[in-house]
Write a protein that holds these residues in place. Structure first.
Motif, PDB file in Angstrom:
ATOM      1  N   THR A  19       0.889  -1.138  -0.047  1.00 37.08           N
ATOM      2  CA  THR A  19      -0.213  -0.076  -0.256  1.00 37.08           C
ATOM      3  C   THR A  19       0.747   0.939   0.072  1.00 37.08           C
ATOM      4  O   THR A  19       0.438   2.658  -0.929  1.00 37.08           O
ATOM      5  N   GLN A  20       1.836   0.990   0.787  1.00 34.78           N
ATOM      6  CA  GLN A  20       2.810   2.418   0.920  1.00 34.78           C
ATOM      7  C   GLN A  20       3.412   2.988  -0.328  1.00 34.78           C
ATOM      8  O   GLN A  20       3.205   3.791  -0.549  1.00 34.78           O
ATOM      9  N   LYS A  21       3.894   2.219  -0.935  1.00 30.39           N
ATOM     10  CA  LYS A  21       4.203   1.905  -1.806  1.00 30.39           C
ATOM     11  C   LYS A  21       3.712   3.383  -3.788  1.00 30.39           C
ATOM     12  O   LYS A  21       4.124   3.421  -4.032  1.00 30.39           O
ATOM     13  N   VAL A  22       2.682   2.102  -3.380  1.00 26.20           N
ATOM     14  CA  VAL A  22       1.638   2.476  -4.669  1.00 26.20           C
ATOM     15  C   VAL A  22       1.324   4.314  -4.192  1.00 26.20           C
ATOM     16  O   VAL A  22       1.026   4.684  -4.960  1.00 26.20           O
ATOM     17  N   ARG A  23       0.886   4.237  -2.499  1.00 22.73           N
ATOM     18  CA  ARG A  23       0.526   5.677  -2.403  1.00 22.73           C
ATOM     19  C   ARG A  23       1.602   6.342  -2.712  1.00 22.73           C
ATOM     20  O   ARG A  23       1.341   7.902  -3.484  1.00 22.73           O
ATOM     21  N   ALA A  24       2.877   6.482  -2.332  1.00 22.13           N
ATOM     22  CA  ALA A  24       3.363   7.447  -3.082  1.00 22.13           C
ATOM     23  C   ALA A  24       4.154   7.511  -4.208  1.00 22.13           C
ATOM     24  O   ALA A  24       4.136   8.974  -4.966  1.00 22.13           O
ATOM     25  N   ILE A  25       3.541   6.867  -5.616  1.00 19.76           N
ATOM     26  CA  ILE A  25       3.795   6.664  -6.876  1.00 19.76           C
ATOM     27  C   ILE A  25       2.610   7.898  -6.845  1.00 19.76           C
ATOM     28  O   ILE A  25       2.757   8.225  -7.444  1.00 19.76           O
ATOM     29  N   VAL A  26       0.921   7.401  -6.327  1.00 21.48           N
ATOM     30  CA  VAL A  26       0.140   8.232  -7.004  1.00 21.48           C
ATOM     31  C   VAL A  26       0.315   9.699  -6.022  1.00 21.48           C
ATOM     32  O   VAL A  26      -0.451  10.649  -6.108  1.00 21.48           O
ATOM     33  N   ALA A  27       0.637   9.637  -4.903  1.00 22.29           N
ATOM     34  CA  ALA A  27       1.029  11.407  -4.629  1.00 22.29           C
ATOM     35  C   ALA A  27       1.805  12.034  -5.472  1.00 22.29           C
ATOM     36  O   ALA A  27       2.248  13.189  -5.267  1.00 22.29           O
ATOM     37  N   GLU A  28       2.913  11.454  -6.001  1.00 25.44           N
ATOM     38  CA  GLU A  28       3.732  12.328  -6.853  1.00 25.44           C
ATOM     39  C   GLU A  28       3.352  12.254  -8.377  1.00 25.44           C
ATOM     40  O   GLU A  28       3.788  13.393  -8.979  1.00 25.44           O
ATOM     41  N   HIS A  29       2.776  11.371  -8.829  1.00 27.26           N
ATOM     42  CA  HIS A  29       1.864  11.568 -10.046  1.00 27.26           C
ATOM     43  C   HIS A  29       0.487  10.615 -10.770  1.00 27.26           C
ATOM     44  O   HIS A  29       0.569  11.341 -11.592  1.00 27.26           O
ATOM     45  N   GLY A  30       0.041  11.286  -9.368  1.00 31.03           N
ATOM     46  CA  GLY A  30      -1.318  11.505  -9.713  1.00 31.03           C
ATOM     47  C   GLY A  30      -2.260  11.753 -10.026  1.00 31.03           C
ATOM     48  O   GLY A  30      -3.070  12.416 -10.086  1.00 31.03           O
ATOM     49  N   GLY A  31      -1.489  13.445  -9.963  1.00 23.93           N
ATOM     50  CA  GLY A  31      -2.368  14.392 -10.184  1.00 23.93           C
ATOM     51  C   GLY A  31      -3.330  14.776 -11.000  1.00 23.93           C
ATOM     52  O   GLY A  31      -4.373  14.890 -11.301  1.00 23.93           O
ATOM     53  N   ALA A  32      -3.468  13.909 -12.561  1.00 22.57           N
ATOM     54  CA  ALA A  32      -4.284  14.617 -13.583  1.00 22.57           C
ATOM     55  C   ALA A  32      -4.721  13.099 -14.086  1.00 22.57           C
ATOM     56  O   ALA A  32      -5.330  12.783 -14.466  1.00 22.57           O
ATOM     57  N   HIS A  33      -4.277  12.026 -12.777  1.00 23.19           N
ATOM     58  CA  HIS A  33      -5.100  10.704 -13.294  1.00 23.19           C
ATOM     59  C   HIS A  33      -6.206  10.052 -12.626  1.00 23.19           C
ATOM     60  O   HIS A  33      -5.839  10.662 -11.042  1.00 23.19           O
ATOM     61  N   GLN A  34      -7.509   9.394 -12.910  1.00 26.53           N
ATOM     62  CA  GLN A  34      -7.973   8.503 -11.882  1.00 26.53           C
ATOM     63  C   GLN A  34      -8.405   8.057 -11.558  1.00 26.53           C
ATOM     64  O   GLN A  34      -9.115   7.007 -10.298  1.00 26.53           O
ATOM     65  N   LEU A  35      -7.822   7.041 -12.394  1.00 26.23           N
ATOM     66  CA  LEU A  35      -7.618   5.161 -11.275  1.00 26.23           C
ATOM     67  C   LEU A  35      -6.217   5.011 -11.439  1.00 26.23           C
ATOM     68  O   LEU A  35      -5.274   5.579 -12.389  1.00 26.23           O
ATOM     69  N   CYS A  36      -6.156   4.105 -10.250  1.00 29.61           N
ATOM     70  CA  CYS A  36      -4.524   3.222 -10.362  1.00 29.61           C
ATOM     71  C   CYS A  36      -4.802   2.192 -10.540  1.00 29.61           C
ATOM     72  O   CYS A  36      -5.669   1.138 -10.273  1.00 29.61           O
ATOM     73  N   ALA A  37      -4.531   1.218 -11.766  1.00 27.65           N
ATOM     74  CA  ALA A  37      -4.697  -0.129 -12.343  1.00 27.65           C
ATOM     75  C   ALA A  37      -3.479  -0.604 -11.938  1.00 27.65           C
ATOM     76  O   ALA A  37      -2.092  -0.523 -11.876  1.00 27.65           O
ATOM     77  N   LEU A  38      -3.745  -2.119 -10.536  1.00 33.17           N
ATOM     78  CA  LEU A  38      -2.666  -2.668 -10.033  1.00 33.17           C
ATOM     79  C   LEU A  38      -2.515  -4.302 -11.107  1.00 33.17           C
ATOM     80  O   LEU A  38      -3.336  -5.336 -11.232  1.00 33.17           O
ATOM     81  N   TYR A  39      -1.284  -4.692 -11.684  1.00 31.47           N
ATOM     82  CA  TYR A  39      -0.946  -5.468 -11.712  1.00 31.47           C
ATOM     83  C   TYR A  39      -0.138  -6.853 -11.474  1.00 31.47           C
ATOM     84  O   TYR A  39       0.952  -6.501 -11.645  1.00 31.47           O
ATOM     85  N   ALA A  40      -0.125  -7.236 -11.438  1.00 36.48           N
ATOM     86  CA  ALA A  40       1.367  -8.790 -10.767  1.00 36.48           C
ATOM     87  C   ALA A  40       1.599  -9.514 -12.085  1.00 36.48           C
ATOM     88  O   ALA A  40       0.467  -9.836 -12.727  1.00 36.48           O
ATOM     89  N   MET A  41       2.800  -8.912 -12.013  1.00 39.89           N
ATOM     90  CA  MET A  41       3.067  -9.755 -13.259  1.00 39.89           C
ATOM     91  C   MET A  41       3.891 -10.963 -12.400  1.00 39.89           C
ATOM     92  O   MET A  41       5.018 -11.643 -11.859  1.00 39.89           O
ATOM     93  N   GLY A  42       3.262 -12.218 -13.363  1.00 41.51           N
ATOM     94  CA  GLY A  42       3.851 -13.155 -12.470  1.00 41.51           C
ATOM     95  C   GLY A  42       2.146 -14.856 -12.837  1.00 41.51           C
ATOM     96  O   GLY A  42       1.035 -14.134 -12.031  1.00 41.51           O
ATOM     97  N   ALA A  43       2.022 -15.605 -13.116  1.00 46.50           N
ATOM     98  CA  ALA A  43       1.363 -16.363 -13.111  1.00 46.50           C
ATOM     99  C   ALA A  43       1.031 -16.964 -12.151  1.00 46.50           C
ATOM    100  O   ALA A  43      -0.404 -18.336 -11.767  1.00 46.50           O
TER     101      ALA A  43
END
Length: 132
Positions: A19-43
């Motif tokens: 959560t905190q890692k995602v929050r940091a990305i959104v806090a820095e880069h999320g100003g003009a965005h309305q959605l955060c999509a997360l995808y786990a790489m790996g089957a």
């Protein structure tokens, strides 16, 4: 706009709070965005939004999945011994989408984002974060 969160896992099955890692990305880069999509790489991995208060929840999730999908009974185990990990990852799913408002994830008080490891430990796991 894509970002990666890269980390190691330490157990065969575990829920890793990202959560905190995602929050940091959104806090820095999320100003003009309305959605955060997360995808786990790996089957053999997944993403889950779950309660963050009770530390028993991750254990309960894994225990529940283990009773639904026990280790060592699947045809794929003949290939590399992780048939249960693939099925568990498929049940939970590889992605989540979270709304953003004012550079904040709109999670409720009790929600956190967990990376679900079902075939660890791994030196490198990756979650792709896409801001839309």
């Amino acid at each position: 706009m894509h970002f990666s969160i890269i980390f190691a896992t330490h157990q065969r099955q575990e829920l890793v709070d990202i959560t905190q890692k995602v929050r940091a990305i959104v806090a820095e880069h999320g100003g003009a965005h309305q959605l955060c999509a997360l995808y786990a790489m790996g089957a053999t991995a997944a993403i889950m939004i779950q309660e963050n208060w009770d530390p028993n929840i991750p254990t309960d999730v894994i225990t529940s999945l283990n009773s639904l999908v026990p280790e060592g009974r699947w045809l794929h185990d003949r290939v590399d011994g992780n048939g249960d990990a693939h099925i568990k990852a498929g049940i939970i799913g590889p992605s989540e989408v979270i709304p953003i408002e004012d550079k904040r994830l709109l999670l409720s008080t009790w929600q956190n984002i967990f990376f679900c490891e079902f075939d660890g430990p791994r030196e490198k796991r990756e979650v792709l974060v896409t801001l839309i």
